[in-house]
Design a protein around this motif. Structure first.
Motif, PDB file in Angstrom:
ATOM      1  N   TYR A  83      21.687   3.757  25.518  1.00 48.88           N
ATOM      2  CA  TYR A  83      20.995   3.763  24.356  1.00 48.88           C
ATOM      3  C   TYR A  83      21.552   4.590  23.140  1.00 48.88           C
ATOM      4  O   TYR A  83      22.162   5.660  23.790  1.00 48.88           O
TER       5      TYR A  83
ATOM      6  N   CYS B 226      20.618   6.284  20.507  1.00 48.45           N
ATOM      7  CA  CYS B 226      20.247   7.616  20.383  1.00 48.45           C
ATOM      8  C   CYS B 226      20.170   8.493  21.323  1.00 48.45           C
ATOM      9  O   CYS B 226      20.133   9.722  21.267  1.00 48.45           O
TER      10      CYS B 226
ATOM     11  N   GLY C 150      14.825   8.042  22.216  1.00 49.74           N
ATOM     12  CA  GLY C 150      14.838   7.372  23.393  1.00 49.74           C
ATOM     13  C   GLY C 150      13.699   6.793  24.101  1.00 49.74           C
ATOM     14  O   GLY C 150      13.314   6.465  25.204  1.00 49.74           O
ATOM     15  N   LYS C 151      12.648   6.540  23.002  1.00 45.47           N
ATOM     16  CA  LYS C 151      11.337   6.135  23.317  1.00 45.47           C
ATOM     17  C   LYS C 151      11.115   4.482  23.102  1.00 45.47           C
ATOM     18  O   LYS C 151      10.280   3.900  23.758  1.00 45.47           O
ATOM     19  N   CYS C 152      11.607   4.326  21.908  1.00 46.93           N
ATOM     20  CA  CYS C 152      11.250   2.856  21.290  1.00 46.93           C
ATOM     21  C   CYS C 152      12.059   1.646  22.028  1.00 46.93           C
ATOM     22  O   CYS C 152      11.779   0.640  21.891  1.00 46.93           O
ATOM     23  N   GLY C 153      13.204   2.018  22.559  1.00 43.69           N
ATOM     24  CA  GLY C 153      14.005   0.964  23.105  1.00 43.69           C
ATOM     25  C   GLY C 153      14.681  -0.051  22.087  1.00 43.69           C
ATOM     26  O   GLY C 153      15.030  -1.056  22.609  1.00 43.69           O
ATOM     27  N   ARG C 154      15.011   0.303  21.095  1.00 53.46           N
ATOM     28  CA  ARG C 154      15.446  -0.424  19.877  1.00 53.46           C
ATOM     29  C   ARG C 154      16.865  -0.490  19.800  1.00 53.46           C
ATOM     30  O   ARG C 154      17.613  -1.156  19.082  1.00 53.46           O
ATOM     31  N   CYS C 155      17.539   0.691  20.343  1.00 57.19           N
ATOM     32  CA  CYS C 155      18.878   0.842  19.990  1.00 57.19           C
ATOM     33  C   CYS C 155      20.017   0.621  21.060  1.00 57.19           C
ATOM     34  O   CYS C 155      20.867   1.410  20.927  1.00 57.19           O
TER      35      CYS C 155
ATOM     36  N   MET D 259      18.677   2.054  15.084  1.00 57.83           N
ATOM     37  CA  MET D 259      17.549   3.436  15.583  1.00 57.83           C
ATOM     38  C   MET D 259      16.282   3.423  15.001  1.00 57.83           C
ATOM     39  O   MET D 259      16.289   2.903  13.659  1.00 57.83           O
ATOM     40  N   LYS D 260      15.291   3.637  15.628  1.00 57.05           N
ATOM     41  CA  LYS D 260      14.050   3.934  15.086  1.00 57.05           C
ATOM     42  C   LYS D 260      13.379   5.283  15.466  1.00 57.05           C
ATOM     43  O   LYS D 260      13.526   6.203  14.707  1.00 57.05           O
ATOM     44  N   CYS D 261      12.904   5.450  16.772  1.00 54.44           N
ATOM     45  CA  CYS D 261      12.557   6.731  16.989  1.00 54.44           C
ATOM     46  C   CYS D 261      13.419   7.799  17.285  1.00 54.44           C
ATOM     47  O   CYS D 261      13.210   8.971  16.847  1.00 54.44           O
ATOM     48  N   GLY D 262      14.761   7.661  17.486  1.00 53.66           N
ATOM     49  CA  GLY D 262      15.782   8.732  17.748  1.00 53.66           C
ATOM     50  C   GLY D 262      15.638   9.345  19.091  1.00 53.66           C
ATOM     51  O   GLY D 262      16.667  10.150  19.290  1.00 53.66           O
TER      52      GLY D 262
HETATM   53  S1  FES Z   1      16.015   4.739  18.645  1.00 55.73           S
HETATM   54 FE1  FES Z   1      14.337   4.404  20.026  1.00 55.73          FE
HETATM   55  S2  FES Z   1      15.164   4.351  21.884  1.00 55.73           S
HETATM   56 FE2  FES Z   1      16.833   4.663  20.794  1.00 55.73          FE
END
Ligand code: FES
Length: 290
Positions: A269, A271, A258-263, A253-256
């Motif tokens: 997702y 987060c 739902g914006k960065c698409g990493r998780c 997780m990065k942005c927490g």
């Molecule tokens: S942490 Fe960024 S989309 Fe889930």
């Protein structure tokens, strides 16, 4: 029993800029193991301190100013509101920086984010908690929440393990639960040492030996990916359906928000759709991705 809707989420977002953290102060530090510490913290703003609410299972983004931020589950229980807690395992820049901070240091916190454990659906059920290592941080908020409202729940089993006696986290909780007659507490380690008189064995194997009944029960599992992967088949063998098994994931997780698409795990997702999932939701991805 079907746990169908755990997608509810309550968010406490900063007005305007959702990335803006609230300033918090570290009030206490507990060194759990050589690489894991628990931080107790409170918001500087008195109004926020009083109004802040969260639910067991939710997480927040903690920042060390000038270094960065990382997601952490809130490991304290919403039933005990005089401060918030999260556990930090040394793993990278932010977590190492959090290990260098002392009592009185300021950190940033934004959240809470994500869904939470479905308390309404757990009511009246026997609960089987299965944890490994620092994964207990994600379970202990719910465990204390349940213990503080024990009349609403059935039997409580806790099966917790770590690699070695020195890796057991939250020793003060383990002692309290062990003394609690309403809790069946089983502690195990992968490898003992000369001072260890307790059980030795991997968590999935010990779970199979303890064999909690699946009747009117829900299992809540959290630990290292390898433990999670081998625990679910044991629960299936014991008669738990995929809807009777919950886990909470903290993946990339990065942005927490739902914006960065990493998780993502498959098309979920963590987060946004989690971090709490039923095994039914994630079983197609768990062996390949987690
Ligand atoms: S942490 Fe960024 S989309 Fe889930």
């Amino acid at each position: 029993m079907a746990i169908t809707d755990i997608s509810h989420r309550k968010r406490f977002l900063a007005q305007g800029n959702v990335y803006l953290p609230h300033i918090a102060v570290i009030e206490k530090i507990i060194e759990e193991t050589p690489g894991v510490r628990t931080l107790h913290f409170n918001f500087k703003d008195e109004k926020l301190r009083e109004e802040f609410t969260f639910e067991s299972g939710q997480f927040g983004e903690c920042s060390v100013f000038g270094v960065g931020e990382a997601p952490f589950c809130i490991s304290s229980s919403p039933t005990r509101r005089n401060h918030l807690e999260f556990a930090v395992q040394r793993a990278g820049r932010v977590t190492n920086a959090l290990h260098r901070l002392g009592v009185g240091a300021e950190i940033g916190f934004r959240g809470p984010y994500g869904n939470s454990f479905p308390l309404d659906l757990l009511k009246g059920k026997n609960l089987v908690f299965v944890g490994g290592g620092i994964g207990l941080a994600l379970l202990r908020s719910l465990i204390w929440n349940v213990i503080d409202n024990r009349e609403k729940y059935g039997n409580i089993d806790i099966i917790y393990g770590a690699r070695s006696p020195a890796d057991l986290c939250f020793g003060y909780d383990l002692d309290a639960w062990d003394k609690d007659k309403a809790v069946n507490m089983v502690i195990t380690v992968d490898r003992g040492d000369e001072g260890w008189k307790g059980r030795v064995g991997l968590v999935p194997k010990v779970l199979e030996e303890v064999a909690p009944s699946a009747s009117n029960a829900v299992a809540i599992v959290c630990g290292p990916p390898i433990m999670i992967r081998f625990t679910f088949p044991v629960l299936v063998k014991l008669g738990f359906t995929p809807e009777q098994m919950l886990t909470t994931l903290e993946k990339r997780m990065k942005c927490g928000i739902g914006k960065c698409g990493r998780c993502n795990i498959g098309d979920l997702y963590v987060c946004r759709d989690g971090p709490v999932f039923t095994y039914a939701q994630i079983k197609d991805f768990i062996s390949s991705e987690y």
